[in-house]
Design a protein around this motif. Sequence first.
Motif, PDB file in Angstrom:
ATOM      1  N   ASN A  45       0.684  -1.009   0.012  1.00 11.17           N
ATOM      2  CA  ASN A  45       0.091   0.148   0.130  1.00 11.17           C
ATOM      3  C   ASN A  45       0.654   1.363   0.018  1.00 11.17           C
ATOM      4  OD1 ASN A  45       0.838   0.452   2.630  1.00 11.17           O
ATOM      5  ND2 ASN A  45      -1.047  -0.084   3.542  1.00 11.17           N
ATOM      6  N   TYR A  76      -8.083  -5.480   3.320  1.00  9.84           N
ATOM      7  CA  TYR A  76      -8.153  -4.940   2.020  1.00  9.84           C
ATOM      8  C   TYR A  76      -8.886  -5.813   0.994  1.00  9.84           C
ATOM      9  CZ  TYR A  76      -4.552  -1.305   2.731  1.00  9.84           C
ATOM     10  OH  TYR A  76      -3.987  -0.309   3.353  1.00  9.84           O
ATOM     11  N   LYS A  79     -11.879  -4.833  -2.296  1.00 15.11           N
ATOM     12  CA  LYS A  79     -11.167  -3.666  -2.868  1.00 15.11           C
ATOM     13  C   LYS A  79     -10.625  -3.733  -4.048  1.00 15.11           C
ATOM     14  CE  LYS A  79     -10.743  -1.872   1.765  1.00 15.11           C
ATOM     15  NZ  LYS A  79     -10.770  -0.595   2.493  1.00 15.11           N
TER      16      LYS A  79
END
Length: 140
Positions: A45, A76, A79
């Motif tokens: 990220n 996560y 997504k």
Amino acid sequence: MEIVLYKGISDCAKEIRQNVFVNEQGFHNEFDDIDKIATHFVMFNDAKIPIATCRVFWDTAMNMYVLGRLAVIKEYRGKNIGSVMLKEAEKHIQKIGGKGIALHAQCRVTKFYQKLGFTEFGDTDDDEGCPHIWMKKIFP
């Protein structure tokens, strides 16, 4: 987000797979000799924290590249991270001359792979008490 490729397994890929497949899903035989030869993809990220991984390797018996161990950390999921990882692996395989990709999917997630163009082949089998099926995608 950034995706980094590693020859062989990296510590960050190990950590993600340990958390997802061993701690969350209860698999025991998560790591194997393929880890030493496979190309591993790790997504980080913006804070440089590893959030997803998968591996790709050539399988001589199948005469095709195989994608495996696609894992996204819990925070996560949902997504589109898994789709991004899979598409990145497909691009890499095409770049090195691969004509398609196979994977051994947990049956509960076959719809995810079907949406990305994969079709099932062979029979359902058991991997540590979890039903799996082979799926493949041939590149146009």
